[in-house]
Write a protein that holds these residues in place. Structure first.
Motif, short mmCIF file in Angstrom:
data_model
loop_
_atom_site.label_atom_id
_atom_site.label_comp_id
_atom_site.label_asym_id
_atom_site.label_seq_id
_atom_site.Cartn_x
_atom_site.Cartn_y
_atom_site.Cartn_z
N ASP A 197 0.83 -1.21 0.00
CA ASP A 197 0.00 0.00 0.00
C ASP A 197 0.86 1.25 0.00
O ASP A 197 0.59 2.21 -0.72
CB ASP A 197 -0.94 0.01 1.20
CG ASP A 197 -2.02 -1.06 1.13
OD1 ASP A 197 -2.28 -1.57 0.02
OD2 ASP A 197 -2.60 -1.39 2.19
N ARG A 198 1.91 1.25 0.77
CA ARG A 198 2.81 2.41 0.84
C ARG A 198 3.60 2.57 -0.47
O ARG A 198 3.82 3.69 -0.92
CB ARG A 198 3.73 2.31 2.03
CG ARG A 198 2.98 2.46 3.34
CD ARG A 198 3.89 2.34 4.56
NE ARG A 198 3.12 2.29 5.76
CZ ARG A 198 2.80 3.34 6.49
NH1 ARG A 198 3.19 4.54 6.12
NH2 ARG A 198 2.10 3.21 7.59
N ARG A 209 2.47 1.67 -3.40
CA ARG A 209 1.50 2.20 -4.34
C ARG A 209 1.36 3.71 -4.16
O ARG A 209 1.39 4.47 -5.12
CB ARG A 209 0.14 1.53 -4.18
CG ARG A 209 -0.91 2.05 -5.17
CD ARG A 209 -2.31 1.49 -4.93
NE ARG A 209 -2.35 0.06 -4.83
CZ ARG A 209 -2.40 -0.79 -5.85
NH1 ARG A 209 -2.37 -0.33 -7.08
NH2 ARG A 209 -2.45 -2.09 -5.66
N ASP A 210 1.23 4.16 -2.90
CA ASP A 210 1.11 5.60 -2.63
C ASP A 210 2.33 6.36 -3.13
O ASP A 210 2.20 7.42 -3.75
CB ASP A 210 0.92 5.85 -1.13
CG ASP A 210 -0.43 5.38 -0.61
OD1 ASP A 210 -1.35 5.13 -1.43
OD2 ASP A 210 -0.56 5.24 0.63
N ASP A 227 2.36 9.06 -6.17
CA ASP A 227 2.92 10.41 -6.02
C ASP A 227 3.86 10.72 -7.17
O ASP A 227 3.86 11.83 -7.71
CB ASP A 227 3.66 10.57 -4.69
CG ASP A 227 2.73 10.68 -3.50
OD1 ASP A 227 1.51 10.88 -3.68
OD2 ASP A 227 3.22 10.54 -2.35
#
Length: 176
Positions: free
Chosen positions: A162-163, A165-166, A170
């Protein structure tokens, strides 16, 4: 199921199990004779290229489903985003590493992999350098993720995915 599909299914299962594929082992796995395999795949290289194409065909179906149109009409950012989503969500195994399955064929197989994946991963030369770098960074996040998963070598946990992907999103911010 026809013999060609049976051979490819068996050879792919062997790769998924970490076994070495040869014309003889593919024949045994498919319940055929070596000449029966050679009717469809006259050389080991032909068999391995067909296996690679089979794997990439499966990837492309999944990747294409993530795009709003044909790959050659979609902007680089959307293509790389589809690759990122695929890499973070797909299930891969050692069979997906077919391009590295035989050291003697590695050059031919990686050349074929690059040829097949070029429409998805090539970043146009005419983009600004920072945009190019951001697209390449996202591609490398995607490749590192699926590669680690296929190798069973430190694949990221769900929270890390998830991180990642974030972070990747960005990097893609503002890129078409």
């Amino acid at each position: 199921m026809n013999s060609k599909t049976q051979i490819l299914d068996g050879a792919l299962a062997m790769l998924q199990d970490g076994a070495t594929v040869s014309l003889e082992s593919a024949a045994r796995k498919a319940g055929l004779t070596k000449p029966g395999v050679m009717y469809h795949f006259p050389t080991k290289e032909a068999l391995m290229v067909a296996l690679l194409d089979r794997v990439v065909d499966d990837w492309e179906r999944d990747l294409a489903a993530r795009l709003p149109g044909p790959v050659d009409t979609v902007a680089p950012g959307a293509r790389v985003r589809a690759y990122l989503d695929w890499a973070l969500e797909c299930e891969v195994d050692q069979g997906d590493l077919v391009m590295f399955a035989d050291p003697r064929l590695r050059e031919q197989l990686t050349t074929r992999w690059v040829e097949r994946m070029r429409p998805w991963l090539e970043v146009p030369d005419d983009l600004p350098p920072d945009v190019r770098a951001r697209l390449v960074a996202v591609r490398l996040i995607a490749e590192g993720t699926w590669f680690a998963e296929a190798l069973c070598a430190f694949p990221p946990e769900a929270e890390s995915r998830d991180r990642l992907r974030d972070l990747a999103l960005d990097l893609l911010e503002g890129i078409a």
